[in-house]
Design a protein around this motif. Structure first.
Motif, PDB file in Angstrom:
ATOM      1  N   ARG A  41      40.844  21.693  14.828  1.00 41.00           N
ATOM      2  CA  ARG A  41      39.543  22.623  15.617  1.00 41.00           C
ATOM      3  C   ARG A  41      37.750  22.854  14.997  1.00 41.00           C
ATOM      4  O   ARG A  41      37.227  22.569  15.824  1.00 41.00           O
ATOM      5  N   GLU A  42      38.236  22.805  13.887  1.00 41.38           N
ATOM      6  CA  GLU A  42      36.846  23.164  12.851  1.00 41.38           C
ATOM      7  C   GLU A  42      35.735  21.902  12.760  1.00 41.38           C
ATOM      8  O   GLU A  42      34.941  22.051  12.525  1.00 41.38           O
ATOM      9  N   LEU A  43      36.863  21.082  12.705  1.00 43.24           N
ATOM     10  CA  LEU A  43      35.860  19.534  12.540  1.00 43.24           C
ATOM     11  C   LEU A  43      36.831  18.754  13.232  1.00 43.24           C
ATOM     12  O   LEU A  43      36.977  17.534  13.726  1.00 43.24           O
TER      13      LEU A  43
ATOM     14  N   GLU B 148      38.496  31.756   2.390  1.00 43.06           N
ATOM     15  CA  GLU B 148      38.477  31.583   3.154  1.00 43.06           C
ATOM     16  C   GLU B 148      38.285  29.572   2.784  1.00 43.06           C
ATOM     17  O   GLU B 148      37.730  28.594   3.465  1.00 43.06           O
TER      18      GLU B 148
ATOM     19  N   GLU C 131      43.569  24.708  12.729  1.00 40.01           N
ATOM     20  CA  GLU C 131      42.425  25.213  12.288  1.00 40.01           C
ATOM     21  C   GLU C 131      41.718  24.113  12.036  1.00 40.01           C
ATOM     22  O   GLU C 131      40.590  23.936  12.363  1.00 40.01           O
TER      23      GLU C 131
ATOM     24  N   SER D 165      29.428  23.072   6.677  1.00 38.18           N
ATOM     25  CA  SER D 165      29.196  22.076   6.866  1.00 38.18           C
ATOM     26  C   SER D 165      27.837  20.789   6.038  1.00 38.18           C
ATOM     27  O   SER D 165      26.814  21.024   5.471  1.00 38.18           O
TER      28      SER D 165
ATOM     29  N   MET E 225      34.510  29.216   8.966  1.00 36.68           N
ATOM     30  CA  MET E 225      34.361  27.999   9.437  1.00 36.68           C
ATOM     31  C   MET E 225      33.920  27.019   8.441  1.00 36.68           C
ATOM     32  O   MET E 225      33.532  27.316   6.774  1.00 36.68           O
ATOM     33  N   VAL E 226      34.630  25.937   8.111  1.00 34.03           N
ATOM     34  CA  VAL E 226      34.365  24.592   7.526  1.00 34.03           C
ATOM     35  C   VAL E 226      33.024  24.379   6.952  1.00 34.03           C
ATOM     36  O   VAL E 226      32.031  24.273   7.416  1.00 34.03           O
TER      37      VAL E 226
ATOM     38  N   ARG F 206      43.102  26.536   5.089  1.00 32.74           N
ATOM     39  CA  ARG F 206      42.909  26.651   6.509  1.00 32.74           C
ATOM     40  C   ARG F 206      44.716  25.956   7.004  1.00 32.74           C
ATOM     41  O   ARG F 206      44.680  25.279   5.880  1.00 32.74           O
TER      42      ARG F 206
END
Length: 142
Positions: free
Chosen positions: A134-136, A124, A131, A4, A1-2, A127
């Protein structure tokens, strides 16, 4: 996950510029800092020059608020360090990838590429454009 963060930082590989939907998405995301390593910029500039699309490239870069990141000694040293740790990716074939990836790591950014295989050593911190989108996700208002 990016991670936050208030201001997300992305570093774009040259092939991210082939993903039109991603570029359109980035134009709407003023909270994202976009950097293009000089190595990736040279690749996309050459491609644009050969196709007589330099003006279009300039418009894209302005639209996504991209900064061109110069090659610095610390980035070069980090690239070499990563190459030494990853001998299965021969430096003579992957020097540009190591420099682009090292730029992202040096800036504590996520690298966006359509060729994650060349950057698997970043784990990690890499991306695909899909991706990232989707993650943001966009805000309801965006």
């Amino acid at each position: 996950m990016v991670p936050s963060m208030q201001k997300v930082r992305l570093v774009l590989d040259s092939n991210a510029f082939h993903h039109r939907e991603f570029l359109a998405w980035l134009r709407k995301r003023s909270e994202i800092n976009v950097d293009v390593p000089i190595i990736a910029y040279v690749e996309i500039y050459l491609r644009s020059l050969r196709r007589s699309l330099v003006k279009e490239l300039e418009i894209i870069l302005l639209g996504i608020r991209a900064s061109i990141t110069p090659l610095e000694k610390t980035i070069g040293e980090r690239a070499v360090g990563e190459a030494v740790k990853n001998p299965k990716l021969p430096f003579k074939y992957h020097a540009r990838d190591f420099l682009i990836g090292a730029t992202a790591l040096q800036q504590e950014a996520i690298l966006v590429t359509q060729n994650k295989r060349h950057f698997r050593w970043m784990k990690e911190f890499v991306r695909s454009p899909d991706e990232i989108m989707r993650e943001l996700p966009m805000d309801r208002e965006g």
